[in-house]
Design an enzyme around this catalytic site. Structure first.
Site, PDB file in Angstrom:
ATOM      1  N   ASP A 110     -11.225   3.203   4.365  1.00  0.00           N
ATOM      2  CA  ASP A 110     -11.724   1.830   4.229  1.00  0.00           C
ATOM      3  C   ASP A 110     -13.249   1.808   4.168  1.00  0.00           C
ATOM      4  OD1 ASP A 110      -9.916  -0.215   3.883  1.00  0.00           O
ATOM      5  OD2 ASP A 110      -9.422  -0.377   6.017  1.00  0.00           O
ATOM      6  N   LYS A 168       0.835  -1.203   0.000  1.00  0.00           N
ATOM      7  CA  LYS A 168       0.000   0.000   0.000  1.00  0.00           C
ATOM      8  C   LYS A 168       0.868   1.252   0.000  1.00  0.00           C
ATOM      9  CE  LYS A 168      -3.916  -2.212   2.207  1.00  0.00           C
ATOM     10  NZ  LYS A 168      -4.496  -2.682   3.469  1.00  0.00           N
ATOM     11  N   GLN A 222      -4.765  -1.370   9.733  1.00  0.00           N
ATOM     12  CA  GLN A 222      -4.715  -2.698   9.111  1.00  0.00           C
ATOM     13  C   GLN A 222      -5.379  -3.740  10.022  1.00  0.00           C
ATOM     14  OE1 GLN A 222      -3.364  -3.391   5.949  1.00  0.00           O
ATOM     15  NE2 GLN A 222      -4.211  -5.444   6.259  1.00  0.00           N
TER      16      GLN A 222
END
Ligand code: NDP
Length: 299
Positions: free
Chosen positions: A121, A54, A98
């Site tokens: 997200d 990422k 994460q």
């Protein structure tokens, strides 16, 4: 094999090009460099690989990448303090924690501590509610990628029967809402669904998001259907001691019946990171009251 293979890797590369173009425009016209912060707690090797990938993609797209690695025994309070500091940091437009988090940390509490407009997200309860009620929301990356992949096979999804197998908050449920927004007739199936193969056979668009290797067989698929395989399952490979990735769909059989199908790997997976970066640009625009650059209009 008769199905069109929907190439997620190639589509993700095109999306990333558009993201870079949008970032360039924001820098040139507004002096704005979108920044994405990723927080990793612990040293799970798979998570480390994701976080590194990422970060690399973020920088390649011209954005600022910040990585915060916290030890596995970091406390919930320490993580919440990190999230709050990032909420306050004007150079950070997107925050991603994460998952999975270590067991001693309440995941929901941490996700809901992220400022909703920085929640790239799209997992925050406010963004879930905005999506559900048709308000401007940051939308979860994997479902967003699934819709773009389906559109590779079908220009217009209006009126199609969509069946999604899996009802998680990160894939199945938001994807149901997105496909409803595309005017599909949506069924969300799960482990208690009766006659699942029969339900699946109704689908013009069949999405498998279960986490069970090759569960969806060729005879579950309506001839000509578009099949999107979200599953990522690691199974032993033929070669001793090695493993390989397969999806939730029995690809070889399904490709004989489907009209179009995504492979694993190389389908949904690459789209998820591309959509994350797209969301980071959208978040930066929202926080600066700017319209989304034209390059991202259809993405
Ligand atoms: P979850 O475990 O949260 O949800 C799985 C869903 O599948 C549940 O709704 C469950 O039903 C349903 N299910 C389980 N077994 C069956 C069965 N036998 N028949 C019908 N339904 C069943 O998984 P996620 O949504 O997080 O992930 C699903 C898969 O997608 C995983 O393989 C994951 O690795 C992958 N994934 C891939 C991503 C990518 O970028 N490509 C991103 C996110 C996930 P119930 O609710 O009744 O228990």
């Amino acid at each position: 094999m008769s199905a069109q293979i929907i190439d997620g890797k190639a589509l993700a590369a095109r999306v990333l090009d558009k993201v870079s173009e949008a970032v360039e425009e924001l820098k040139r016209k507004h002096g704005l460099t979108p920044g994405l912060a990723v927080v990793l707690v612990g040293d799970d090797p798979a998570s480390r690989v994701y976080v590194r990938a990422k970060g690399r993609r973020t920088t390649e797209a011209g954005m600022k990448s910040l990585e915060y690695l916290m030890p596995a025994d970091a406390t919930e309070d320490e993580l919440l303090a990190r999230v709050r500091a990032l909420n306050e940091n004007p150079d950070v437009h997107g925050i991603l924690v994460q998952l999975p988090l270590p067991g001693h940390i309440d995941t929901e509490k941490v996700i809901n501590a992220i400022a909703p407009d920085k929640d790239v997200d799209g997992f925050h309860v406010i963004n879930a509610g905005r999506l559900m009620t048709g308000q401007k929301a940051l939308v979860p990356c994997t479902p967003r990628g699934c819709v773009l992949l389906a559109r590779q096979a079908r220009d217009d999804l209006t009126g199609l029967e969509a069946v999604i197998i899996g009802r998680s908050n990160i894939v199945g449920k938001p994807l149901g809402q997105l496909l409803l927004n595309e005017n599909c007739t949506v069924t969300i199936a799960h482990s208690r669904t009766r006659d699942l193969p029969d339900v699946a056979r109704r689908a013009d668009i069949l999405v498998a998001a279960v986490g069970r290797p090759r569960m969806v067989k060729a005879d579950w698929i309506k001839p000509g259907a578009t099949v999107i395989d979200v599953g990522i399952n690691r199974i032993p490979a033929e070669e001793e001691g090695k493993t390989r990735l397969v999806g939730d769909v029995d690809f070889a059989g399904a490709a004989e019946v489907a009209g179009a199908i995504t492979p694993v790997p190389g389908g949904v997976g690459p789209m998820t990171i591309a959509m994350l970066l797209r969301n980071a640009v959208e978040a930066a625009c929202m926080q600066n009251s700017l319209p989304l650059p034209k390059a991202l209009a259809d993405i």
